[in-house]
Design a protein around this motif. Structure first.
Motif, PDB file in Angstrom:
ATOM      1  N   GLU A  64     -56.038 -11.916  10.678  1.00 35.11           N
ATOM      2  CA  GLU A  64     -57.137 -12.426  11.508  1.00 35.11           C
ATOM      3  C   GLU A  64     -56.906 -13.886  11.889  1.00 35.11           C
ATOM      4  O   GLU A  64     -57.130 -14.288  13.024  1.00 35.11           O
ATOM      5  CB  GLU A  64     -58.476 -12.295  10.766  1.00 35.11           C
ATOM      6  CG  GLU A  64     -59.006 -10.875  10.754  1.00 35.11           C
ATOM      7  CD  GLU A  64     -60.184 -10.667   9.806  1.00 35.11           C
ATOM      8  OE1 GLU A  64     -60.513 -11.578   9.012  1.00 35.11           O
ATOM      9  OE2 GLU A  64     -60.764  -9.578   9.856  1.00 35.11           O
ATOM     10  N   LEU A 120     -54.133 -14.043  14.536  1.00 32.44           N
ATOM     11  CA  LEU A 120     -54.633 -13.565  15.828  1.00 32.44           C
ATOM     12  C   LEU A 120     -55.564 -14.604  16.454  1.00 32.44           C
ATOM     13  O   LEU A 120     -55.508 -14.848  17.659  1.00 32.44           O
ATOM     14  CB  LEU A 120     -55.356 -12.223  15.661  1.00 32.44           C
ATOM     15  CG  LEU A 120     -54.447 -11.028  15.341  1.00 32.44           C
ATOM     16  CD1 LEU A 120     -55.261  -9.843  14.874  1.00 32.44           C
ATOM     17  CD2 LEU A 120     -53.600 -10.643  16.546  1.00 32.44           C
ATOM     18  N   HIS A 168     -51.467 -15.888  18.064  1.00 33.12           N
ATOM     19  CA  HIS A 168     -50.197 -15.220  17.787  1.00 33.12           C
ATOM     20  C   HIS A 168     -50.375 -13.710  17.767  1.00 33.12           C
ATOM     21  O   HIS A 168     -51.421 -13.209  17.368  1.00 33.12           O
ATOM     22  CB  HIS A 168     -49.646 -15.648  16.414  1.00 33.12           C
ATOM     23  CG  HIS A 168     -49.289 -17.093  16.343  1.00 33.12           C
ATOM     24  ND1 HIS A 168     -48.212 -17.626  16.999  1.00 33.12           N
ATOM     25  CD2 HIS A 168     -49.876 -18.126  15.705  1.00 33.12           C
ATOM     26  CE1 HIS A 168     -48.154 -18.918  16.761  1.00 33.12           C
ATOM     27  NE2 HIS A 168     -49.160 -19.257  15.981  1.00 33.12           N
ATOM     28  N   ALA A 169     -49.334 -12.991  18.182  1.00 31.34           N
ATOM     29  CA  ALA A 169     -49.329 -11.543  18.014  1.00 31.34           C
ATOM     30  C   ALA A 169     -48.839 -11.274  16.591  1.00 31.34           C
ATOM     31  O   ALA A 169     -48.098 -12.070  16.024  1.00 31.34           O
ATOM     32  CB  ALA A 169     -48.390 -10.907  19.021  1.00 31.34           C
ATOM     33  N   GLY A 192     -58.204  -8.459  17.394  1.00 28.80           N
ATOM     34  CA  GLY A 192     -57.063  -8.072  18.224  1.00 28.80           C
ATOM     35  C   GLY A 192     -56.988  -6.572  18.407  1.00 28.80           C
ATOM     36  O   GLY A 192     -57.712  -5.811  17.764  1.00 28.80           O
ATOM     37  N   VAL A 220     -49.996  -6.007  16.938  1.00 25.15           N
ATOM     38  CA  VAL A 220     -51.371  -6.281  17.309  1.00 25.15           C
ATOM     39  C   VAL A 220     -51.394  -7.576  18.129  1.00 25.15           C
ATOM     40  O   VAL A 220     -50.870  -8.594  17.697  1.00 25.15           O
ATOM     41  CB  VAL A 220     -52.264  -6.445  16.047  1.00 25.15           C
ATOM     42  CG1 VAL A 220     -53.711  -6.658  16.451  1.00 25.15           C
ATOM     43  CG2 VAL A 220     -52.130  -5.239  15.144  1.00 25.15           C
ATOM     44  N   ASN A 221     -52.003  -7.497  19.321  1.00 28.17           N
ATOM     45  CA  ASN A 221     -52.110  -8.662  20.192  1.00 28.17           C
ATOM     46  C   ASN A 221     -53.501  -9.279  20.061  1.00 28.17           C
ATOM     47  O   ASN A 221     -54.470  -8.556  19.863  1.00 28.17           O
ATOM     48  CB  ASN A 221     -51.868  -8.272  21.654  1.00 28.17           C
ATOM     49  CG  ASN A 221     -50.430  -7.924  21.909  1.00 28.17           C
ATOM     50  OD1 ASN A 221     -49.523  -8.508  21.336  1.00 28.17           O
ATOM     51  ND2 ASN A 221     -50.196  -6.946  22.769  1.00 28.17           N
ATOM     52  N   PRO A 222     -53.595 -10.620  20.169  1.00 28.57           N
ATOM     53  CA  PRO A 222     -54.919 -11.260  20.058  1.00 28.57           C
ATOM     54  C   PRO A 222     -55.831 -10.851  21.232  1.00 28.57           C
ATOM     55  O   PRO A 222     -55.328 -10.503  22.288  1.00 28.57           O
ATOM     56  CB  PRO A 222     -54.611 -12.757  20.103  1.00 28.57           C
ATOM     57  CG  PRO A 222     -53.226 -12.878  20.630  1.00 28.57           C
ATOM     58  CD  PRO A 222     -52.528 -11.591  20.382  1.00 28.57           C
ATOM     59  N   GLN A 223     -57.146 -10.912  21.014  1.00 23.05           N
ATOM     60  CA  GLN A 223     -58.105 -10.543  22.070  1.00 23.05           C
ATOM     61  C   GLN A 223     -58.107 -11.599  23.150  1.00 23.05           C
ATOM     62  O   GLN A 223     -57.957 -12.745  22.929  1.00 23.05           O
ATOM     63  CB  GLN A 223     -59.525 -10.430  21.489  1.00 23.05           C
ATOM     64  CG  GLN A 223     -59.697  -9.254  20.580  1.00 23.05           C
ATOM     65  CD  GLN A 223     -59.606  -7.895  21.259  1.00 23.05           C
ATOM     66  OE1 GLN A 223     -58.738  -7.658  22.109  1.00 23.05           O
ATOM     67  NE2 GLN A 223     -60.442  -6.982  20.903  1.00 23.05           N
TER      68      GLN A 223
END
Length: 162
Positions: free
Chosen positions: A103, A106, A110-111, A142, A159-162
């Motif tokens: 968390e 993200l 950062h991914a 993310g 996982v990519n950040p929102q």
């Protein structure tokens, strides 16, 4: 694109001094000589007019401005992908620690590549279940880039950040 000093090819330039005062139209050589004498850079601010407008800017300040412009335009370097490794049989507090780490990464843009290493293909179902749970828990921070990839010795998901 900023053109500086000897790279300016126009025969004449419309010169602006260090304090923003207009010095009129001067020859390129005269402008360069003035820049050298004052130990500053001669920077062409536009190529759309003739003679091109040029300014005298303190050494290094022009390059700094150019880099700042580049950072603002390009949005900086692409976010780095940080890898977090887990095991399929993770204890609850370790899981929570990894979730907090992910968390935090993200949130800072950062991914995150979540990797679960397994000893055998039999454990890959547990690895997939763990990643599914983690993806669900990370949903506010993310989203998964693609589905969970399961291979013989583990599973992973980016996982990519929102």
């Amino acid at each position: 694109m900023m053109i500086m000093n000897e790279k300016i090819k126009a025969a004449e330039v419309e010169l602006t001094g260090l304090d923003g005062e207009s010095l009129g139209v001067v020859s390129r050589d005269e402008a360069l000589a003035m820049a050298k004498k004052l130990k500053v850079d001669l920077v062409c601010t536009s190529l759309m007019s003739s003679p091109p407008p040029c300014r005298l800017i303190g050494r290094g300040a022009a390059k700094e401005a150019q880099q700042k412009e580049k950072r603002a335009a390009g949005g900086g370097a692409p976010a780095k992908v940080k890898e977090l490794r887990l095991t399929p049989h993770i204890e609850e507090h370790d899981y929570e620690t990894k979730q907090r780490q992910a968390e935090k990464l993200l949130a800072s843009g950062h991914a995150v590549q979540l990797v679960v290493k397994t000893g055998s293909a039999k454990e890959s179902a547990a690895a997939k279940a763990l990643l599914e749970r983690l993806l669900k828990d990370l949903a506010p921070a993310g989203s998964g880039e693609s589905g969970i990839q399961v291979s013989g010795k583990g599973a992973q998901v980016k996982v990519n950040p929102q």
